[in-house]
Design an enzyme around this catalytic site. Structure first.
Site, PDB file in Angstrom:
ATOM      1  N   LYS A   1       0.876  -1.180   0.000  1.00 50.08           N
ATOM      2  CA  LYS A   1       0.000   0.000   0.000  1.00 50.08           C
ATOM      3  C   LYS A   1       0.907   1.221   0.000  1.00 50.08           C
ATOM      4  O   LYS A   1       1.471   1.590   1.031  1.00 50.08           O
ATOM      5  CB  LYS A   1      -0.909   0.002   1.231  1.00 50.08           C
ATOM      6  CG  LYS A   1      -1.880   1.157   1.230  1.00 50.08           C
ATOM      7  CD  LYS A   1      -2.802   1.100   2.425  1.00 50.08           C
ATOM      8  CE  LYS A   1      -3.927   2.104   2.351  1.00 50.08           C
ATOM      9  NZ  LYS A   1      -3.557   3.430   1.926  1.00 50.08           N
TER      10      LYS A   1
ATOM     11  N   ARG B   1      -3.498   8.631  -5.776  1.00 49.82           N
ATOM     12  CA  ARG B   1      -4.153   7.660  -6.651  1.00 49.82           C
ATOM     13  C   ARG B   1      -4.430   8.308  -7.996  1.00 49.82           C
ATOM     14  O   ARG B   1      -4.845   9.463  -8.045  1.00 49.82           O
ATOM     15  CB  ARG B   1      -5.474   7.213  -6.016  1.00 49.82           C
ATOM     16  CG  ARG B   1      -6.170   6.118  -6.783  1.00 49.82           C
ATOM     17  CD  ARG B   1      -7.318   5.569  -5.961  1.00 49.82           C
ATOM     18  NE  ARG B   1      -7.944   4.438  -6.592  1.00 49.82           N
ATOM     19  CZ  ARG B   1      -8.739   3.593  -5.960  1.00 49.82           C
ATOM     20  NH1 ARG B   1      -8.998   3.753  -4.681  1.00 49.82           N
ATOM     21  NH2 ARG B   1      -9.296   2.580  -6.595  1.00 49.82           N
TER      22      ARG B   1
ATOM     23  N   GLU C   1      -0.805   4.179  -8.203  1.00 53.07           N
ATOM     24  CA  GLU C   1      -0.446   5.138  -7.162  1.00 53.07           C
ATOM     25  C   GLU C   1       0.841   5.828  -7.624  1.00 53.07           C
ATOM     26  O   GLU C   1       1.802   5.154  -8.024  1.00 53.07           O
ATOM     27  CB  GLU C   1      -0.241   4.369  -5.843  1.00 53.07           C
ATOM     28  CG  GLU C   1      -0.144   5.222  -4.622  1.00 53.07           C
ATOM     29  CD  GLU C   1      -1.494   5.676  -4.046  1.00 53.07           C
ATOM     30  OE1 GLU C   1      -2.570   5.369  -4.617  1.00 53.07           O
ATOM     31  OE2 GLU C   1      -1.442   6.361  -3.010  1.00 53.07           O
TER      32      GLU C   1
ATOM     33  N   ARG D   1     -17.342   0.568  -1.364  1.00 52.37           N
ATOM     34  CA  ARG D   1     -16.375   0.299  -0.300  1.00 52.37           C
ATOM     35  C   ARG D   1     -16.831  -0.983   0.379  1.00 52.37           C
ATOM     36  O   ARG D   1     -17.832  -0.994   1.095  1.00 52.37           O
ATOM     37  CB  ARG D   1     -16.345   1.461   0.698  1.00 52.37           C
ATOM     38  CG  ARG D   1     -15.201   1.337   1.707  1.00 52.37           C
ATOM     39  CD  ARG D   1     -15.323   2.348   2.816  1.00 52.37           C
ATOM     40  NE  ARG D   1     -15.130   3.722   2.382  1.00 52.37           N
ATOM     41  CZ  ARG D   1     -13.955   4.286   2.128  1.00 52.37           C
ATOM     42  NH1 ARG D   1     -12.858   3.585   2.252  1.00 52.37           N
ATOM     43  NH2 ARG D   1     -13.883   5.547   1.759  1.00 52.37           N
TER      44      ARG D   1
HETATM   45  P1  ATP Z   1     -10.239   5.674   0.902  1.00 53.38           P
HETATM   46  O1  ATP Z   1      -9.613   5.796  -0.438  1.00 53.38           O
HETATM   47  O2  ATP Z   1     -10.384   4.262   1.349  1.00 53.38           O
HETATM   48  O3  ATP Z   1     -11.406   6.563   1.131  1.00 53.38           O
HETATM   49  P2  ATP Z   1      -8.050   7.069   1.715  1.00 53.38           P
HETATM   50  O4  ATP Z   1      -8.076   7.882   0.497  1.00 53.38           O
HETATM   51  O5  ATP Z   1      -7.771   7.736   3.015  1.00 53.38           O
HETATM   52  O6  ATP Z   1      -9.289   6.227   1.946  1.00 53.38           O
HETATM   53  P3  ATP Z   1      -6.471   4.961   2.342  1.00 53.38           P
HETATM   54  O7  ATP Z   1      -7.258   4.732   3.562  1.00 53.38           O
HETATM   55  O8  ATP Z   1      -5.074   5.381   2.562  1.00 53.38           O
HETATM   56  O9  ATP Z   1      -7.026   5.999   1.413  1.00 53.38           O
HETATM   57  O10 ATP Z   1      -6.560   3.617   1.418  1.00 53.38           O
HETATM   58  C1  ATP Z   1      -6.947   3.502   0.093  1.00 53.38           C
HETATM   59  C2  ATP Z   1      -5.975   4.140  -0.867  1.00 53.38           C
HETATM   60  O11 ATP Z   1      -4.720   3.479  -0.891  1.00 53.38           O
HETATM   61  C3  ATP Z   1      -6.392   4.069  -2.303  1.00 53.38           C
HETATM   62  O12 ATP Z   1      -7.360   5.037  -2.599  1.00 53.38           O
HETATM   63  C4  ATP Z   1      -5.082   4.267  -3.063  1.00 53.38           C
HETATM   64  O13 ATP Z   1      -4.842   5.639  -3.275  1.00 53.38           O
HETATM   65  C5  ATP Z   1      -4.029   3.793  -2.087  1.00 53.38           C
HETATM   66  N1  ATP Z   1      -3.268   2.611  -2.543  1.00 53.38           N
HETATM   67  C6  ATP Z   1      -1.944   2.434  -2.356  1.00 53.38           C
HETATM   68  N2  ATP Z   1      -1.527   1.245  -2.810  1.00 53.38           N
HETATM   69  C7  ATP Z   1      -2.616   0.616  -3.324  1.00 53.38           C
HETATM   70  C8  ATP Z   1      -2.828  -0.649  -3.931  1.00 53.38           C
HETATM   71  N3  ATP Z   1      -1.849  -1.504  -4.096  1.00 53.38           N
HETATM   72  N4  ATP Z   1      -4.090  -0.945  -4.336  1.00 53.38           N
HETATM   73  C9  ATP Z   1      -5.105  -0.081  -4.159  1.00 53.38           C
HETATM   74  N5  ATP Z   1      -4.966   1.139  -3.579  1.00 53.38           N
HETATM   75  C10 ATP Z   1      -3.736   1.488  -3.153  1.00 53.38           C
END
Ligand code: ATP
Length: 585
Positions: free
Chosen positions: A252, A257, A301, A418
């Protein structure tokens, strides 16, 4: 179509807190709207002129708006400002001033929605050195002809604070009722909206044809799709269980994104909130243009790299890419890497219905045949073993990642959803910290000592969808480097207001107040009940809100999130209940 009739409906909408009443008003509005205007109405209700993917923004500054009110009513800027200070809302101020000044004459040209839209379009598109003067003329000529009520809503549109409490879902509900006669059809409309995010076009098709007409809207390159989102999990065991014993693990990465769309020679990039960000990354565009594929939609990402060591840098460094000028210098100074993690469309085929493992396989072969310097595949492992997951998690953390994404191998790509098909296991797992929160800055205390000239502590808020308010949840003063303090100060400078913003709800007194705009990431050790803070007030316990214990800045300004995307009341309740359950076990 007369704007006055619409302004009157807006006024009624402002008075209600009931979602059902709001939807009723929208239905009335849609039924009165002629077919060639419906698209415009929808965009305006969403606070824009075109779908966000077009990248054209209306936004007019407060200063210029005040000038236009002064010019059109013949009073001084100072007088407008004094009224504004008393009233607290510029739309309302325009209305009150116009009440005293407005006289209907035969010379008044009628304000129609078409006239408003075309004036706004000119404002949005006027660039260059003369643009301020042109915008001023355009707004004051509109205000000249407007009734007091119309002035109020013209100003609110221009400032982007219409705030009628209309969530996109309420618009979809109202479209279902107005054009299909059945609210239950909202689900079908939403399904289409998830893959074709232009609500104006959807409304026009519903008006002209019917629900059946929407089936023509398909996933199409250059039209962004609502991203699939992940649920939080608290440990790998939960992830493995939810995936029936075998799961894909991906790094992650902590970056931005991006949805990459290619249609022959055209490449466009969209952010998580589906804004066009193509201009920030010409290097990605160039690399994708060279791919031996005609059309595709990829997800990735973007992370910043150190110029010398080429190691992944903190997400914050991507801010440099947001500059409008000299982007070619910026590209050289602030290199990036793009890690692909999904593919949704390829050569005319919608891949969202394929299983994740198939999509990953296709992605793999594309990366293999299109080698280049900046794009690669995100690291992945498939495992059914808790120990292996732990090791991969630690490895990811060591390499600067935020944690792991756990993905179910047979999951389809569910745009806009989600669910536990994707799960996020963050860095905080295994420490005493509960989780991270994305919160909106609503106020600040001035810094003392070493922090003189910056802010000493920030007041943060969660978002409550139902009341469209920002409710305070904690003050944060730790976790900031000197660099962060300066960066945040400079960002917040743009949002200072004279007094507590009207949809901010807190009992605390602050030195400085802000329009709720800037979202930052916080980590905290616990969610506690609080008689002081207003977040989720009375929803868990009477006379108590919730607060965050030991909040700490996580080093991240969330430029990719709108204030309405902040951690919201229902998420807080869910997390609080999870925490109670965990403490019991
Ligand atoms: P969300 O997108 O779940 O509302 P957020 O924007 O705060 O929450 P995170 O909680 O950090 O994001 O987790 C999801 C995000 O992680 C994705 O929107 C993407 O930007 C990021 N990400 C990083 N690596 C990956 C991966 N391998 N697959 C999918 N998403 C990833």
């Amino acid at each position: 179509m007369d704007f006055l009739a619409i302004a009157e409906i807006f006024e009624e909408m402002h008075k209600t807190n009931s979602r059902l009443v709001l939807i009723d008003h929208l239905v009335t509005l849609f039924k009165r709207t002629p077919v060639n205007t419906i698209k415009k109405i929808i965009y305006l209700l969403q606070g824009k002129l075109f779908p966000s993917s077009e990248g054209i923004e209306l936004g007019l500054g407060e200063k210029l708006t005040i000038k236009a009110i002064a010019e059109s009513t013949g009073i001084s800027v100072k007088e407008v400002e004094e009224n504004y200070n008393k009233i607290g809302d510029l739309g309302e101020t325009a209305k009150e001033i116009a009440k005293k000044r407005y006289q209907q004459t035969l010379l008044n040209e009628k304000i129609t929605i078409e006239r408003i839209y075309s004036t706004f379009e000119k404002i949005a598109k006027s660039l260059g050195s003369q643009s301020q003067i042109i915008k001023l003329r355009l707004v004051s000529s509109l205000l000249n002809d407007a009734t007091p009520l119309e002035s109020k809503y013209i100003i609110k549109f221009l400032l982007g604070n219409l705030r009628l409490g209309i969530a996109e879902y309420s618009i979809i509900d109202a479209l279902a009722i107005a054009f299909t006669g059945n609210r239950n059809n909202r689900k079908k409309i939403e399904e289409i909206y998830n893959i074709y995010t232009d609500l104006g076009t959807i409304a026009e098709i519903l008006f002209k044809k019917d629900l059946q007409g929407l089936t023509d809207l398909q996933i199409t390159p250059l039209k962004p799709i609502r991203p699939m989102l992940a649920e939080r999990i608290i440990d790998p065991k939960e992830g493995l269980k939810r995936a029936n014993g075998k799961v894909a693990l991906e790094y992650k990465l902590d970056g931005e994104r991006v949805q990459i769309h290619k249609n022959n020679t055209e490449v466009q990039l969209f952010s998580r909130s589906l804004e066009k960000i193509t201009n920030h990354y010409p290097d990605i565009v160039e690399a994708i243009k060279k791919f031996s594929i005609h059309n595709c939609i990829l997800e990735a990402e973007i992370v910043p790299l150190d110029l010398v060591t080429k190691k992944i840098q903190p997400f914050q460094e991507l801010m440099h890419r947001k500059r409008k000028y000299n982007i070619s210098d910026v590209i050289l100074k602030y290199p990036i890497k793009v890690f692909l993690f999904d593919i949704l469309y390829l050569e005319g085929n919608n891949l969202t219905q394929y299983e994740y493992r198939q999509r990953r396989g296709i992605l793999q072969s594309i990366v293999k045949t299109n080698r280049n310097n900046i794009i690669e595949l995100v690291k992945q492992n498939v495992s059914s073993n808790l120990n292996q997951i732990e090791i991969f998690f630690r490895k990811a953390k060591y390499e600067g990642c935020e944690g792991l994404m756990l993905k179910q191998l047979d999951s389809k790509y569910r745009a806009g959803a989600r669910e536990f098909l994707w799960m996020k296991l963050k860095k905080e797992y295994g420490t005493t910290l509960v989780d991270s929160f994305d919160l909106t800055v609503i106020g600040a205390l001035l810094g003392k000592g070493k922090r003189t000239g910056y802010y000493g502590a920030l007041l943060l808020a969660a978002y409550d969808k139902k009341s469209d308010t920002f409710q305070s949840i904690c003050k944060v003063g730790t976790g900031f480097s000197d660099y962060d303090l300066e960066l945040i100060y400079n960002e917040l400078k743009n949002y200072v207001v004279d007094k507590k913003y009207y949809n901010v709800n807190t009992n605390l007194k602050m030195d400085i107040w802000f329009t709720p705009k800037l979202v930052i990431e916080i980590i905290a050790s616990e969610i506690t009940l609080s008689p002081l803070h207003t977040a989720a007030y009375g929803l868990i316990k009477e006379n108590f809100g919730v607060a965050l214990r030991f909040p700490k800045y996580a080093g991240k300004i969330r430029l990719d999130k709108k204030p309405e995307d902040s951690t919201n009341t229902s998420e807080l309740i869910q997390l609080f209940n999870k925490q109670v359950k965990r403490n019991k076990s």
